[in-house]
Write a protein that holds these residues in place. Structure first.
Motif, PDB file in Angstrom:
ATOM      1  N   ALA A 344      41.193  48.742  33.188  1.00 33.91           N
ATOM      2  CA  ALA A 344      41.136  47.370  33.390  1.00 33.91           C
ATOM      3  C   ALA A 344      42.169  46.708  32.340  1.00 33.91           C
ATOM      4  CB  ALA A 344      39.604  46.867  32.900  1.00 33.91           C
ATOM      5  N   ALA A 365      41.555  41.774  34.729  1.00 33.99           N
ATOM      6  CA  ALA A 365      40.565  43.148  34.178  1.00 33.99           C
ATOM      7  C   ALA A 365      39.473  42.960  34.826  1.00 33.99           C
ATOM      8  CB  ALA A 365      40.533  42.611  32.727  1.00 33.99           C
ATOM      9  N   VAL A 368      39.022  45.296  38.034  1.00 27.26           N
ATOM     10  CA  VAL A 368      38.839  46.594  37.694  1.00 27.26           C
ATOM     11  C   VAL A 368      37.212  47.048  37.228  1.00 27.26           C
ATOM     12  CG1 VAL A 368      39.526  48.598  36.309  1.00 27.26           C
ATOM     13  CG2 VAL A 368      41.161  46.948  37.177  1.00 27.26           C
ATOM     14  N   ILE A 369      36.853  45.914  36.424  1.00 27.33           N
ATOM     15  CA  ILE A 369      35.420  46.126  35.683  1.00 27.33           C
ATOM     16  C   ILE A 369      34.489  45.926  37.139  1.00 27.33           C
ATOM     17  CG2 ILE A 369      33.583  44.959  34.487  1.00 27.33           C
ATOM     18  CD1 ILE A 369      35.705  46.639  32.811  1.00 27.33           C
ATOM     19  N   THR A 402      38.510  38.060  28.222  1.00 29.69           N
ATOM     20  CA  THR A 402      39.328  39.303  28.188  1.00 29.69           C
ATOM     21  C   THR A 402      40.211  38.850  27.132  1.00 29.69           C
ATOM     22  OG1 THR A 402      38.927  39.881  30.313  1.00 29.69           O
ATOM     23  CG2 THR A 402      40.993  40.648  29.226  1.00 29.69           C
ATOM     24  N   PRO A 436      39.216  44.057  27.241  1.00 29.80           N
ATOM     25  CA  PRO A 436      38.015  44.136  28.109  1.00 29.80           C
ATOM     26  C   PRO A 436      36.981  45.349  27.425  1.00 29.80           C
ATOM     27  CG  PRO A 436      39.978  45.433  29.076  1.00 29.80           C
ATOM     28  CD  PRO A 436      40.233  44.722  27.702  1.00 29.80           C
TER      29      PRO A 436
END
Ligand code: GLY
Ligand code: MN
Ligand code: MN
Length: 489
Positions: A344, A365, A368-369, A402, A436
């Motif tokens: 992330a 980010a 991806v999370i 983030t 992140p």
């Protein structure tokens, strides 16, 4: 302004002799002090440029920027002194600032004249130097002369007593940084009440000044960028020290406190202090975002999340997080979570370049999370659905943002407008974090047991360049493999 000539709260235990004989004797037989004037510090020219920008933004206005007084911790004991960030930014004075100073930009026909008011040395003819624990030279050290500071900072200086004339001149065209020094703010308000119409009592001008001073810091100059690099480099040494002390740390029942102490030792040695309270969060404490109590053990087999930054004498600070396996090796599930967070962070970093919006970093980010937590089966919907603004299931595991701007304050540019901050467009010279994380609370029934109590954050300090971005903290091990190798050193 409070009268600072008398010591406070010590009359019931003061043993200072009060006889005239003593006063005369202690005032005599002191050598002259030659004051070799310094050349201006590197910071001075940059601070002058910043003042010129503020001047251009507020023509015709008298601008008052206090450093602020020392803040009482309890009774007659103060917190470590820190000058207000805007004052420091516009003077170049950091950890050696004299408490209670005030920068004034007095309007002229074609700009402003800047004067730095501060309490000059008292001299041996007053009893301050030996009898005043709060500001006396024998108690806290000597203050620099007006000429010394003028040469050092490249600024006109005047004694603090002369500041009363500035207060007397306060009118509707005077603006003050309100949160720096309550006494001064109250006096400015009182004076404006006498001279201004009701409209100017709204303090809108003060709010605009605070905003402009914050927004001025969104893009760092060359001095600031060099300081940020140095702060990150110093912080790396602090992390190295913690790793070097891990055996002692794990042996102590309050190992988190030892982490904090070890890092703080380096912060005091290399810089002014830490830029914010160190978070030393071992095991499930890592799931508490701002865990600063730091009173738990550091247990082999757990992860420890350390969020720490060294603030230099100039006040510029790093803000770095690394999450380490205490026994030197990640378990399979720890590594899975760690590498997801690292992906992330990398995805966010990959898009950073001038012209994109600040908020896009967070979005990169979050993609991806969401993807990882969906892949692991933690979300009741797909990653795509979760990313919809009205869903956001994945945010259960990372409730914070983030990125934030970083500089003289850990959360820099706090009064900048949203359209220049979250909705703002990146420019070369901006410095911010990418941080992140994934936090699975120990009692979170939405995840399998093996994930519960794991908290991971990876936080780096990023500089926007002409062509993209530089991770200033890339040299501090980041990948799971690098971290294990670091711990094995
Ligand atoms: N250390 C606080 C933060 O990362 O924002
Ligand atoms: Mn941060
Ligand atoms: Mn941090």
């Amino acid at each position: 302004m409070a009268d600072k000539t008398a010591p406070r709260a010590t009359s019931n235990r003061s043993t200072t002799p009060v006889s005239e004989t003593f006063a005369q004797y202690i005032s005599s037989q002191w050598a002259d002090r030659p004051d070799a004037l310094p050349t201006p510090r590197d910071h001075a020219a940059f601070a002058a440029e910043r003042r010129a920008k503020v001047s251009a933004m507020h023509p015709g206005k008298r601008l008052i920027l206090p450093a602020g007084a020392a803040k009482v911790r309890s009774n007659d004991t103060d917190y470590a002194y820190r000058a207000h960030s805007a004052f420091s930014h516009l003077t170049g004075w950091g950890s050696d600032s004299v408490p209670g100073s005030v920068l004034v930009l007095e309007p002229t026909a074609d700009g402003h004249v800047a004067t730095l008011y501060f309490r000059e040395p008292a001299g041996r003819d007053s009893d301050e130097f030996y009898a005043n624990p709060e500001i006396g030279e024998f108690w806290i050290g000597a203050r620099p002369s007006l000429a010394h500071v003028a040469a050092d900072l490249g600024l006109a200086t005047a004694g603090l007593a002369d500041f009363s004339a500035v207060l007397d001149a306060v009118d509707a065209d005077t603006l003050v940084v309100r949160d720096a020094d309550r006494d001064i703010t109250d006096q400015v308000d009182g004076r404006r009440l006498l001279t201004a119409d009701s409209e100017s009592l709204e303090n809108d001008g003060d709010t605009e000044l605070a905003r402009d001073l914050s927004e001025l810091r969104l893009v760092k100059d060359a001095f600031e960028i060099a300081e940020m690099r140095a702060a990150v480099d110093a912080t790396r040494l602090g992390f190295d020290d913690v790793i070097g002390d891990l055996a002692e740390i794990t042996a102590h029942s309050r190992g988190e406190r030892l982490v904090e102490g070890t890092f703080n030792r380096r912060a005091r040695a290399e810089g002014n202090t830490v830029g914010y309270d160190t978070i030393a969060a071992s095991g499930p404490h890592a799931c508490i975002l701002h865990w600063t109590r730091n009173d738990g053990p550091v247990v082999p087999g757990d992860l420890i999340l350390i969020d720490a930054g060294i603030e230099l004498d100039s006040y510029y600070t790093a803000d770095i997080t690394r999450t380490l396996p205490v026994n030197g090796a990640f378990t399979e599930v720890q590594r899975r979570v760690y590498e997801a967070v690292r992906e992330a962070a990398d995805a966010a970093f990959a898009i950073v370049k001038p012209g994109i919006k600040f908020r896009e970093i967070h979005a990169a980010a979050m993609k991806v999370i969401a993807a990882k937590t969906a892949e692991w089966g933690f979300l009741p919907v797909s990653a795509e659905e979760s990313l919809e603004p009205d869903q956001q299931y994945h945010r259960r595991y990372m409730v914070h943002g983030t990125s934030h701007h970083l500089g003289i304050d850990v959360h820099d540019c706090a009064a900048a407008r949203r359209e220049l901050y979250l909705e703002g467009v990146l420019e070369p010279g901006m410095v911010f974090t990418i941080e992140p994380g994934l936090y699975f609370q120990p009692d979170d029934l939405s995840v399998p047991e093996e994930y519960r109590g794991i908290g991971v954050r990876i936080e780096d300090n990023i500089l926007v360049t002409e062509s993209g971005a530089e991770n200033l903290s890339a040299g501090i091990p980041r990948t799971a493999d690098e971290v294990e190798a670091w711990l094995a050193l």
